[in-house]
Design a protein around this motif. Sequence first.
Motif, PDB file in Angstrom:
ATOM      1  N   GLY A 487       0.822  -1.210   0.000  1.00  0.00           N
ATOM      2  CA  GLY A 487       0.000   0.000   0.000  1.00  0.00           C
ATOM      3  C   GLY A 487       0.855   1.258   0.000  1.00  0.00           C
ATOM      4  N   GLY A 488       0.183   2.400  -0.072  1.00  0.00           N
ATOM      5  CA  GLY A 488       0.881   3.665  -0.096  1.00  0.00           C
ATOM      6  C   GLY A 488       0.973   4.222  -1.502  1.00  0.00           C
ATOM      7  N   LEU A 489       1.499   5.444  -1.591  1.00  0.00           N
ATOM      8  CA  LEU A 489       1.585   6.141  -2.867  1.00  0.00           C
ATOM      9  C   LEU A 489       2.517   5.427  -3.844  1.00  0.00           C
ATOM     10  N   ILE A 490       3.646   4.938  -3.341  1.00  0.00           N
ATOM     11  CA  ILE A 490       4.607   4.254  -4.221  1.00  0.00           C
ATOM     12  C   ILE A 490       4.000   2.962  -4.753  1.00  0.00           C
ATOM     13  N   TRP A 491       3.278   2.264  -3.890  1.00  0.00           N
ATOM     14  CA  TRP A 491       2.626   1.016  -4.330  1.00  0.00           C
ATOM     15  C   TRP A 491       1.612   1.304  -5.431  1.00  0.00           C
ATOM     16  N   ALA A 505       1.564   6.499 -13.788  1.00  0.00           N
ATOM     17  CA  ALA A 505       2.569   5.950 -12.878  1.00  0.00           C
ATOM     18  C   ALA A 505       3.667   6.965 -12.605  1.00  0.00           C
ATOM     19  N   GLU A 506       4.119   7.635 -13.651  1.00  0.00           N
ATOM     20  CA  GLU A 506       5.203   8.613 -13.497  1.00  0.00           C
ATOM     21  C   GLU A 506       4.756   9.779 -12.620  1.00  0.00           C
ATOM     22  N   THR A 507       3.545  10.257 -12.817  1.00  0.00           N
ATOM     23  CA  THR A 507       3.037  11.375 -12.014  1.00  0.00           C
ATOM     24  C   THR A 507       2.980  10.997 -10.530  1.00  0.00           C
ATOM     25  N   ILE A 508       2.428   9.839 -10.255  1.00  0.00           N
ATOM     26  CA  ILE A 508       2.307   9.394  -8.857  1.00  0.00           C
ATOM     27  C   ILE A 508       3.677   9.192  -8.235  1.00  0.00           C
ATOM     28  N   LEU A 509       4.593   8.572  -8.978  1.00  0.00           N
ATOM     29  CA  LEU A 509       5.913   8.259  -8.434  1.00  0.00           C
ATOM     30  C   LEU A 509       6.740   9.530  -8.221  1.00  0.00           C
ATOM     31  N   LEU A 510       6.587  10.539  -9.086  1.00  0.00           N
ATOM     32  CA  LEU A 510       7.310  11.801  -8.877  1.00  0.00           C
ATOM     33  C   LEU A 510       6.821  12.500  -7.618  1.00  0.00           C
ATOM     34  N   ASN A 511       5.523  12.423  -7.366  1.00  0.00           N
ATOM     35  CA  ASN A 511       4.983  12.980  -6.125  1.00  0.00           C
ATOM     36  C   ASN A 511       5.538  12.230  -4.920  1.00  0.00           C
ATOM     37  N   ALA A 512       5.609  10.907  -5.045  1.00  0.00           N
ATOM     38  CA  ALA A 512       6.152  10.101  -3.951  1.00  0.00           C
ATOM     39  C   ALA A 512       7.634  10.395  -3.749  1.00  0.00           C
ATOM     40  N   LEU A 513       8.340  10.654  -4.856  1.00  0.00           N
ATOM     41  CA  LEU A 513       9.770  10.949  -4.776  1.00  0.00           C
ATOM     42  C   LEU A 513      10.009  12.268  -4.049  1.00  0.00           C
ATOM     43  N   ALA A 514       9.132  13.228  -4.289  1.00  0.00           N
ATOM     44  CA  ALA A 514       9.260  14.517  -3.606  1.00  0.00           C
ATOM     45  C   ALA A 514       9.070  14.364  -2.098  1.00  0.00           C
ATOM     46  N   LYS A 515       8.194  13.443  -1.689  1.00  0.00           N
ATOM     47  CA  LYS A 515       7.936  13.236  -0.263  1.00  0.00           C
ATOM     48  C   LYS A 515       8.967  12.309   0.379  1.00  0.00           C
ATOM     49  N   ASN A 516       9.454  11.348  -0.387  1.00  0.00           N
ATOM     50  CA  ASN A 516      10.393  10.356   0.167  1.00  0.00           C
ATOM     51  C   ASN A 516      11.596  10.219  -0.760  1.00  0.00           C
ATOM     52  N   PRO A 517      12.458  11.202  -0.809  1.00  0.00           N
ATOM     53  CA  PRO A 517      13.557  11.183  -1.793  1.00  0.00           C
ATOM     54  C   PRO A 517      14.597  10.100  -1.541  1.00  0.00           C
ATOM     55  N   GLN A 518      14.602   9.484  -0.364  1.00  0.00           N
ATOM     56  CA  GLN A 518      15.602   8.472  -0.044  1.00  0.00           C
ATOM     57  C   GLN A 518      14.987   7.072   0.068  1.00  0.00           C
ATOM     58  N   ASP A 519      13.827   6.926  -0.496  1.00  0.00           N
ATOM     59  CA  ASP A 519      13.174   5.601  -0.488  1.00  0.00           C
ATOM     60  C   ASP A 519      13.613   4.836  -1.739  1.00  0.00           C
ATOM     61  N   TYR A 520      14.310   3.720  -1.542  1.00  0.00           N
ATOM     62  CA  TYR A 520      14.843   2.970  -2.697  1.00  0.00           C
ATOM     63  C   TYR A 520      13.726   2.460  -3.594  1.00  0.00           C
ATOM     64  N   ARG A 521      12.531   2.207  -3.045  1.00  0.00           N
ATOM     65  CA  ARG A 521      11.436   1.634  -3.835  1.00  0.00           C
ATOM     66  C   ARG A 521      10.986   2.589  -4.934  1.00  0.00           C
ATOM     67  N   VAL A 522      10.864   3.871  -4.602  1.00  0.00           N
ATOM     68  CA  VAL A 522      10.405   4.820  -5.608  1.00  0.00           C
ATOM     69  C   VAL A 522      11.440   4.990  -6.704  1.00  0.00           C
ATOM     70  N   HIS A 523      12.725   4.890  -6.347  1.00  0.00           N
ATOM     71  CA  HIS A 523      13.771   4.983  -7.367  1.00  0.00           C
ATOM     72  C   HIS A 523      13.750   3.758  -8.293  1.00  0.00           C
ATOM     73  N   CYS A 524      13.519   2.578  -7.701  1.00  0.00           N
ATOM     74  CA  CYS A 524      13.406   1.363  -8.544  1.00  0.00           C
ATOM     75  C   CYS A 524      12.234   1.489  -9.508  1.00  0.00           C
ATOM     76  N   ALA A 525      11.088   1.920  -8.970  1.00  0.00           N
ATOM     77  CA  ALA A 525       9.891   2.044  -9.806  1.00  0.00           C
ATOM     78  C   ALA A 525      10.088   3.083 -10.900  1.00  0.00           C
ATOM     79  N   MET A 526      10.722   4.217 -10.572  1.00  0.00           N
ATOM     80  CA  MET A 526      10.988   5.232 -11.593  1.00  0.00           C
ATOM     81  C   MET A 526      11.965   4.712 -12.649  1.00  0.00           C
ATOM     82  N   GLY A 527      12.918   3.882 -12.206  1.00  0.00           N
ATOM     83  CA  GLY A 527      13.828   3.262 -13.172  1.00  0.00           C
ATOM     84  C   GLY A 527      13.073   2.397 -14.163  1.00  0.00           C
ATOM     85  N   PHE A 528      12.086   1.608 -13.685  1.00  0.00           N
ATOM     86  CA  PHE A 528      11.274   0.767 -14.565  1.00  0.00           C
ATOM     87  C   PHE A 528      10.468   1.624 -15.547  1.00  0.00           C
ATOM     88  N   VAL A 529       9.919   2.746 -15.042  1.00  0.00           N
ATOM     89  CA  VAL A 529       9.149   3.646 -15.917  1.00  0.00           C
ATOM     90  C   VAL A 529      10.019   4.130 -17.064  1.00  0.00           C
TER      91      VAL A 529
END
Length: 891
Positions: A487-491, A505-529
């Motif tokens: 769950g959560g925004l990154i999920w 997906a990109e819009t949601i993940l960029l918002n999540a990245l702004a809130k959690n810039p050091q979360d490895y999950r959002v970086h992995c997901a953005m890499g897939f995008v």
Amino acid sequence: MDTYTASQIKASQFTLSKPIDEDSEESIKNIAVLFTDIVGSSKFFKSHGDTAGRKMLRQHQEMASPAVVEHGGIVVKILGDSIMAYFSNPQEALKSAVKIQQKFQSFNQAKDPRYQIHIRMCIHYGGGIVEDNDIFGDVVNMAAKFLPLAGSGQIFVSHELYTQAQWLPSLHFEAVDLSSNKNVLKGLTIYNLIWDETVTFDPYVKTLLYFKPVWELCESHFAKAWDSLIDKKDSLWTGKVEKENILADKSMALIVKDPRSSLSLAMDVMQFLNSKLEKDNLPFLPLQIIVDSGTYVRADRLVLEDLKVEWEEIKPGNIYISFAAYKAIGEGEALSVYPKPDKKHPRSFYKVGLNEQLQNEPGLFLYQNALAQGKYSPCYYCGDRKHLTASCPSKQFSKITHVMKDMGYLPLEEINKLFFNYLTKTDVNTGDGVESLGKSGRAIQWAYNVFCELKMVYQLRFLRLLWRTKEESWNNIKENKIETAKGGLIWLGQDCLRVSKLDQAETILLNALAKNPQDYRVHCAMGFVNVEDKEFLQAKHYFSKALEYAETKPQKIFAHFLLSRLYCLNNNLGKAEDHINKILNIEPGCSEAVYQDIIFQFRRQRVAEALRRLTKLIKNNREYYVYALIDPELAAFNEIIHLELNNLLNEAREEAKQILAQAEQKAKKLEKQLTAEEKKVNNPRALFSKIEELAEADSYFNCLDIIYYSSSIIDIGSRYLENRRMKLLRVLNKLRPRVKSCIVAANNFSNRHLIAAISRKLKHIQIKMDDNETTARGSDPERLSAAFVQANKLAKELKQAESELKKLRKTQQMLFFINKFIKKLFIFQSVNLLITLLLFPICTYYLHFFLPEIRITPENIWEYQKIVMILGGFSGLCMALMLSTKNLPEE
């Protein structure tokens, strides 16, 4: 029909539907037209009702139509109670008519006369118009007109047909007198066909040679070679082929004149194609070839509706022959087929042994090259070239299916069939497919799941496994042992990515990245995008950030895998290898990294070292046998890899065969030796039942499991043997001091006559115990079991000997006591008599001198002597008892 005159025949049924001059000369052919007609059908409907009448019509159709087809005819129309068919061969038309009447004769013999079906038939031969689904012309009209003249069970034929078939054996023709029938056309000559009751006719069969290109397994060069074959076909089979047909998928069906030439013609085609594809070095020819014999020619047409082939059973690049064609060619011909045909249990098709020039034995798995084909670059997630990364079906997988383990239990032939069906069919479900992975009813989905599992560590589902876990074990992550909260925004962002909504997906993940810039999950997901958007530099940036912010070992390993994959697809093997090596520094036992490193070594042409490491990896983790078997990345090296895999399989087979024989013997012995309680803990029969089930399929995993379970049975036998040995030694160790004590006691026994029998028994027990101890140090379970039983018997014998020895000891003590008592009593009584009879009178005599008042006189002294004697005797008895008891020997 009931009996009609020629004028009563419906013109709309049998007359021309259009003027004959409207048809080209090619549509006018000489044909034999056959009619059947049920005699008394109207009466049957009236007496039995419509339901029974319809059933009777259906029986008529079902009995007559197959005989038409068997002899090369085509049923054109079912006209109520009549059938119209035609043949290009007039002789076959006659044979078909006789066979139909024979069928109805047999049918009627078993029926009540009220339910019998009787038919009349007629056949006419001449020129007629043949269209796709109908025939027209005077030949049809004439046949229809003289049909009513035939009686029940009769076949009337025209003079035109008679001239074409009068020489057929077992058939006789009688001219029909038509002089009394005014409605018959003048000049018409009709014959009544009479046949011998025992006559039988073989079906009108032809040999079919069928070539089916498997386009899904082909590259463009094969398509060109096939087109060239079609262009030059006449030069290949001039004079050998009776009919040919090229189907919509460019498959070719040929009717061969001489069945014996079908195989040589098939080999000529293979040779032609191989010559065109010589430079391509194909592992096998993507062409399925069958030879069959059947009723494929009907009314001079090539008809394939009865061709029933399970194409997944036909291995491309080989020739398969049906049992019927095998018999048609002749069993005496020099024809090598596998397996050997069995008349009692015929198979659909048999593989034909090819000559050395054509015999190109492919690897164990046929479709590595086909899996690598496609018009796109390799998919980042799964490596498939048939779709873009953004459309990869692997994104739909929610977890690891572990189907690779199940695939290893399939025989190689079955694996090839699964992938053949997967590659040649387009209706593959892209869901998890877990429901279809049961061992019964294996689906095509299995093959797709295995293919996706090859690159599982690069896929979106693996990110889900790592979602919130702090687990440090890579293997626990792979085994789905860790359940984490989702769950959560990154999920939500990765879920949009899963369903290919990239913008969302990109819009949601960029918002999540702004809130959690050091979360490895959002970086992995953005890499897939960015991978799906083909923005590889951006993907590299995000994956690198994911590595920077990774906290656990599995997170770091996953990030290194993603970066390695990115560099590999961009042909930067050096960087890709660096990341794999970093994984091995973090987790030296990471099998996925070891396998990927081996692939890199193959690509670097370090073949010997790569093969050595691959073999070692397979022996440590048998799932990589399946990886090495099907991975398209190893297709360029499958010749040497498959040779090694075949060696491993043969080694496992041989070891399984040898150890299985030992396990079978051990299981039979243990079945007799183990008690019911022992079987509850270790049941060798149940283990051997598993082995028998595994032995039904020839696969690498089955062989390894047979070795494992056989070793378990042998281990049970060894442990049983050791337990028996220890129990036996414990029994013997307990018995030995008792035996020794008994022997010492026997040796110390004073009465050798009484102890002789027991001494012999003790000696026998001691000898048997020595023998049993020798047996206990051996390894024969049967002798050990016998020794254990004997030891128990010896224990009982020893107990009995001890009891007897105890009785003898008591007897000896009694005798010793009696002997000693008598001796002492004799002494004491002797002293008593001496005192009483000798000393007492002397003492009393002299006592008178000192004590005259004592009144003991010679006259009464005897009275006093008796008193002394009694008291002395009693005292002596007591003294003898006391002294005899005091000195008895201890037991």
